[in-house]
Motif scaffolding. Structure first.
Motif, short mmCIF file in Angstrom:
data_model
loop_
_atom_site.label_atom_id
_atom_site.label_comp_id
_atom_site.label_asym_id
_atom_site.label_seq_id
_atom_site.Cartn_x
_atom_site.Cartn_y
_atom_site.Cartn_z
N CYS A 90 -8.04 -34.50 -12.10
CA CYS A 90 -9.42 -34.78 -11.69
C CYS A 90 -9.65 -36.28 -11.86
O CYS A 90 -9.94 -36.99 -10.91
CB CYS A 90 -10.39 -33.97 -12.54
SG CYS A 90 -12.10 -34.32 -12.13
N LYS A 148 -15.68 -41.69 -10.97
CA LYS A 148 -16.04 -40.28 -11.10
C LYS A 148 -17.54 -40.06 -11.03
O LYS A 148 -18.29 -40.64 -11.82
CB LYS A 148 -15.54 -39.74 -12.45
CG LYS A 148 -14.03 -39.71 -12.62
CD LYS A 148 -13.32 -38.91 -11.54
CE LYS A 148 -13.78 -37.48 -11.43
NZ LYS A 148 -13.14 -36.78 -10.28
N HIS A 184 -12.55 -26.98 -7.60
CA HIS A 184 -14.00 -27.07 -7.71
C HIS A 184 -14.66 -25.81 -7.16
O HIS A 184 -15.78 -25.47 -7.54
CB HIS A 184 -14.50 -28.33 -6.99
CG HIS A 184 -14.02 -29.59 -7.65
ND1 HIS A 184 -12.82 -30.16 -7.34
CD2 HIS A 184 -14.55 -30.34 -8.64
CE1 HIS A 184 -12.63 -31.23 -8.10
NE2 HIS A 184 -13.66 -31.36 -8.90
N GLU A 197 -6.45 -29.49 -8.60
CA GLU A 197 -6.38 -30.34 -9.79
C GLU A 197 -5.26 -29.87 -10.73
O GLU A 197 -5.17 -28.68 -11.07
CB GLU A 197 -7.75 -30.36 -10.50
CG GLU A 197 -8.74 -31.16 -9.67
CD GLU A 197 -10.11 -31.36 -10.29
OE1 GLU A 197 -10.80 -32.31 -9.87
OE2 GLU A 197 -10.51 -30.56 -11.15
N ASP A 227 -12.92 -31.76 -16.01
CA ASP A 227 -12.47 -30.57 -15.26
C ASP A 227 -11.20 -29.90 -15.78
O ASP A 227 -10.45 -29.30 -14.99
CB ASP A 227 -12.32 -30.92 -13.77
CG ASP A 227 -13.69 -31.13 -13.10
OD1 ASP A 227 -14.71 -30.84 -13.74
OD2 ASP A 227 -13.71 -31.59 -11.95
N GLN A 242 -10.58 -26.11 -14.96
CA GLN A 242 -10.15 -25.70 -13.61
C GLN A 242 -8.82 -26.35 -13.22
O GLN A 242 -8.40 -26.22 -12.07
CB GLN A 242 -11.23 -26.05 -12.58
CG GLN A 242 -11.46 -27.55 -12.41
CD GLN A 242 -12.69 -27.87 -11.59
OE1 GLN A 242 -13.70 -27.19 -11.66
NE2 GLN A 242 -12.62 -28.93 -10.79
#
Ligand code: PEP
Ligand code: MN
Length: 340
Positions: A102, A131, A272, A298, A309, A312
């Motif tokens: 990420c 970001k 996401h 990711e 993140d 995920q």
């Protein structure tokens, strides 16, 4: 409005149409397809224009485009868009896997991930240096230093780079490092940024906002296309619904629906789209079966320690498993003709 030229129309005919449009404060975008040349009319058209244009030499017919988006529509361009990013082909029946962390966190993290992505069959390295965070107190990226780490990883592995640009002031600098400019969900309707990446001439990936309809999304795409940049792909990354178990609700129907409405390649981002690492592979496979032109996933050497993140992100082993399964689903579905 769309001007469809006769098969044997001449360059002078097209030129005459352009001049006619200019005189009326309009613009024509030419699309020379395999079978026919089409001129998309941009600007505020009026009913009489149709008759005016139909009288000009070389014109077969003038058809109104019923949808508000034009250049991104299948009506304007029946052939699917395809373009090259370094050695990688986007669209046109090819499949692309973009993967990486990420956020770019350190040189080692990016290099290790780039090697693992390549080893597992990935073709493009992702990593965020700027970001967009919901909280200003969260890690907001390493900026240009992070882009340098990505560039080093590209030098070693040969993987082209995709990275997000959030601000018009950074487009030129980010373009010096990136092969694809990513527009994030939160900036999908940042129209000055869309204009700027449109003018940059760099390939662009436009992520769907979590509150955007297909029409909003394709109108956003129109900004990039109307600035003259045709190297554009879309990315479905989940939308906000009443469900709270998943971070977003991945809209699998977006894959075939967008393919029907638009000629632009569509990439799926199940990271996401779900927010949970153990949902990423199953949802990725569903997106592939639904006709996605690629994935963005990711991947982190140690997801538990990720600065953004982590929940995920796949570890290297799970990413390898994903690519193996994705290839199997591709193989099982590639002979099936696409939906009408
Ligand atoms: C990302 O790709 O890390 C990202 C921030 O994605 P999105 O804009 O889809 O939230
Ligand atoms: Mn992320």
């Amino acid at each position: 409005m769309m001007v469809i030229m006769q098969v044997n129309s001449r360059d002078e005919d097209i030129q005459a149409i352009q001049e006619h449009l200019h005189k009326r404060g309009l613009e024509g975008q030419i699309n020379r397809g395999v079978e026919r040349t089409v001129i998309g009319v941009l600007g505020n058209t009026y009913p009489e224009l149709r008759d005016e244009l139909e009288l000009l030499p070389g014109v077969r017919e003038v058809v109104p485009i019923s949808r508000p988006y034009k250049l991104s529509s299948r009506e304007f361009q029946p052939e699917s868009t395809t373009f090259k990013v370094g050695p990688v082909t986007i669209g046109g029946g090819e499949f692309v896997i973009m993967a990486g962390p990420c956020s770019v966190e350190s040189e080692q993290q990016v290099m290790d991930t780039a090697r693992a992505v390549k080893e597992a069959g990935g073709n493009i390295l992702r990593g965020g240096a700027f970001k967009p965070r919901s909280s200003p107190y969260s890690f907001r990226g390493l900026g240009e230093e992070g882009l340098k780490y990505l560039a080093n990883a590209k030098d070693e592995t040969g993987l082209p780079i995709i990275t997000e640009v959030m601000d018009t002031r950074d487009v030129e600098m980010v373009s010096r490092y990136a092969d694809i400019l990513q527009i994030g969900a939160r900036n999908m309707q940042n129209f000055t940024l869309l204009d700027e990446v449109g003018r940059s001439g760099k390939p662009v990936m436009l992520k769907r906002s979590f509150a955007a309809t297909y029409e909003d999304w394709l109108l956003a795409a129109e900004y990039v296309l109307s600035a003259g940049n045709k190297q554009l792909m879309l990315c479905e990354r989940g939308i906000r619904t009443f469900e709270t178990y998943t971070r977003n609700t991945m809209d699998i129907a977006a894959m075939p629906a967008i393919k029907r409405l638009s000629h632009l390649p569509i990439i799926a981002d199940p990271s996401h789209g779900t927010g949970k690492w153990y949902l990423v592979t199953p949802v990725a496979l569903a997106a592939v079966a639904a006709g996605a032109d690629g994935l963005q996933v990711e991947v982190h050497p140690n997801p538990d320690m990720a600065l953004s993140d982590g929940a995920q992100s796949l570890n290297f082993e799970n990413f390898k498993r994903l690519t193996t399964l994705v290839m199997a689903v591709r193989k099982a579905t590639e002979q099936v003709p696409s939906a009408p």
